[in-house]
Write an enzyme that holds these catalytic residues in place. Structure first.
Site, PDB file in Angstrom:
ATOM      1  N   ASP A 242      42.741  29.346  43.014  1.00 15.48           N
ATOM      2  CA  ASP A 242      43.987  28.587  43.106  1.00 15.48           C
ATOM      3  C   ASP A 242      45.207  29.486  43.259  1.00 15.48           C
ATOM      4  O   ASP A 242      45.136  30.690  43.036  1.00 15.48           O
ATOM      5  CB  ASP A 242      44.146  27.656  41.891  1.00 15.48           C
ATOM      6  CG  ASP A 242      43.674  28.293  40.585  1.00 15.48           C
ATOM      7  OD1 ASP A 242      43.609  29.535  40.520  1.00 15.48           O
ATOM      8  OD2 ASP A 242      43.362  27.554  39.642  1.00 15.48           O
TER       9      ASP A 242
ATOM     10  N   GLU B  77      42.809  19.047  37.130  1.00 16.88           N
ATOM     11  CA  GLU B  77      43.228  18.510  35.841  1.00 16.88           C
ATOM     12  C   GLU B  77      42.401  17.262  35.503  1.00 16.88           C
ATOM     13  O   GLU B  77      41.731  16.695  36.379  1.00 16.88           O
ATOM     14  CB  GLU B  77      44.723  18.151  35.901  1.00 16.88           C
ATOM     15  CG  GLU B  77      45.644  19.331  36.216  1.00 16.88           C
ATOM     16  CD  GLU B  77      45.834  20.318  35.039  1.00 16.88           C
ATOM     17  OE1 GLU B  77      44.983  20.376  34.133  1.00 16.88           O
ATOM     18  OE2 GLU B  77      46.849  21.039  35.050  1.00 16.88           O
TER      19      GLU B  77
ATOM     20  N   ASN C 205      42.799  21.818  28.145  1.00 14.11           N
ATOM     21  CA  ASN C 205      42.595  20.371  28.355  1.00 14.11           C
ATOM     22  C   ASN C 205      41.307  20.092  29.140  1.00 14.11           C
ATOM     23  O   ASN C 205      41.092  18.993  29.622  1.00 14.11           O
ATOM     24  CB  ASN C 205      43.794  19.763  29.091  1.00 14.11           C
ATOM     25  CG  ASN C 205      43.958  20.305  30.515  1.00 14.11           C
ATOM     26  OD1 ASN C 205      43.220  21.189  30.948  1.00 14.11           O
ATOM     27  ND2 ASN C 205      44.929  19.777  31.250  1.00 14.11           N
TER      28      ASN C 205
HETATM   29  C1  F6R Z   1      42.955  30.354  36.989  1.00 12.22           C
HETATM   30  C2  F6R Z   1      42.509  28.989  36.778  1.00 12.22           C
HETATM   31  C3  F6R Z   1      42.666  28.283  35.461  1.00 12.22           C
HETATM   32  C4  F6R Z   1      42.402  29.169  34.242  1.00 12.22           C
HETATM   33  C5  F6R Z   1      42.543  28.380  32.961  1.00 12.22           C
HETATM   34  C6  F6R Z   1      42.392  29.271  31.738  1.00 12.22           C
HETATM   35  O1  F6R Z   1      42.688  30.775  38.299  1.00 12.22           O
HETATM   36  O2  F6R Z   1      42.034  28.390  37.679  1.00 12.22           O
HETATM   37  O3  F6R Z   1      41.788  27.199  35.414  1.00 12.22           O
HETATM   38  O4  F6R Z   1      41.127  29.719  34.345  1.00 12.22           O
HETATM   39  O5  F6R Z   1      43.782  27.758  32.916  1.00 12.22           O
HETATM   40  O6  F6R Z   1      43.436  30.203  31.722  1.00 12.22           O
HETATM   41  P1  F6R Z   1      43.476  31.410  30.693  1.00 12.22           P
HETATM   42  O7  F6R Z   1      42.324  32.302  31.035  1.00 12.22           O
HETATM   43  O8  F6R Z   1      44.787  32.099  30.942  1.00 12.22           O
HETATM   44  O9  F6R Z   1      43.335  30.816  29.327  1.00 12.22           O
END
Ligand code: F6R
Length: 240
Positions: free
Chosen positions: A67, A142, A135
């Site tokens: 992403d 999401e 979440n």
């Molecule tokens: C990042 C992504 C997100 C993160 C998730 C956890 O490319 O796609 O889904 O993997 O938000 O983020 P962290 O590792 O910062 O807790």
């Protein structure tokens, strides 16, 4: 889903590196699906250290990222393109031409999503690395995202904006929209490696592993993947 519990973040990162490096060593032409965020930083440090010490080569490896924030150019320090260069690619012998991520500055969202969908078709992933949102999101899919989704633009959940604000000077600077790979495409990877660290992921880990498979918890779809490994540290696994 195979679950491995590590005693702490360092052990989680070392175990994750073993899984990733096995793929790279077995196939020097592998396609790696990569993630940003805090969780994979230890894994990326291990990959760089291994490259420096053992010379594991990425000269023919290709990557696709999950992403990218909409509206940030790839030179912006908070963009995911910049994050990948700084935390992984600059430390490896990978050809920047072989690394792929959505273009956050694309003027035509539909065309950019179609370009990325086509690219993902051409580059079937040997492994897809994922972090887990508090979440239950995977990539920026999401809660409520259809399991059949392809690349699309999302409005980030308020909880995600708050989670990610720590990386910005002020919460008002966190982009509200992002391009993301879809859930269908995540599930197409041959192998999936999902990492979870810290007590704030414990609820999401529990729902992902033990809960109902539901679009309300995007990560629960991983229960249906034939080769998915979860590596969680003790805090993240505390509710299992
Ligand atoms: C990042 C992504 C997100 C993160 C998730 C956890 O490319 O796609 O889904 O993997 O938000 O983020 P962290 O590792 O910062 O807790």
């Amino acid at each position: 889903m195979r679950t491995i519990i590590a005693k702490d973040y360092e052990e989680l990162s070392a175990k994750a590196a073993k899984v990733m490096l096995d793929v790279v060593k077995e196939n020097p032409y592998a396609v790696l699906g990569l993630a940003t965020g805090t969780t994979p930083l230890g894994l990326y440090a291990h990959m760089i250290a291994d490259h420096e010490k053992h010379g594991t080569s990425y000269a023919h490896i290709r990557t696709v990222n999950l992403d990218e924030y909409k509206g940030l150019p790839k030179t912006h320090p908070q963009s995911y393109a910049y994050f990948m260069r700084k935390n992984l690619f600059d430390g490896l012998d990978i050809d920047p031409e072989n690394t792929n991520i959505e273009n956050g500055m694309a003027e035509n969202e539909t065309k950019e999503c179609a370009r990325y969908d086509a690219l993902l078709e051409q580059l079937p992933r040997d492994i897809q690395l994922l972090g887990l949102g508090s979440n239950g999101h995977i990539a920026f899919n999401e809660p409520g995202t259809p399991f059949g989704s392809g690349t699309h633009v999302v409005t980030l959940a308020e909880s995600t904006v708050k989670d990610n604000a720590r990386l910005f000077d002020d919460i008002s600077e966190v982009p509200r929209k992002a391009f993301t790979m879809g859930i269908r495409q995540i599930m197409q990877a041959k192998k999936i490696l999902i990492l979870a660290s810290g007590a704030n992921k414990a609820d999401a880990v529990y729902k992902m592993v033990k809960g109902e498979v539901t679009e309300a918890v995007p990560a629960s779809v991983l229960q249906l993947h034939p080769d998915c490994i979860l590596i969680a540290d003790q805090e993240a696994a505390s509710k299992l």
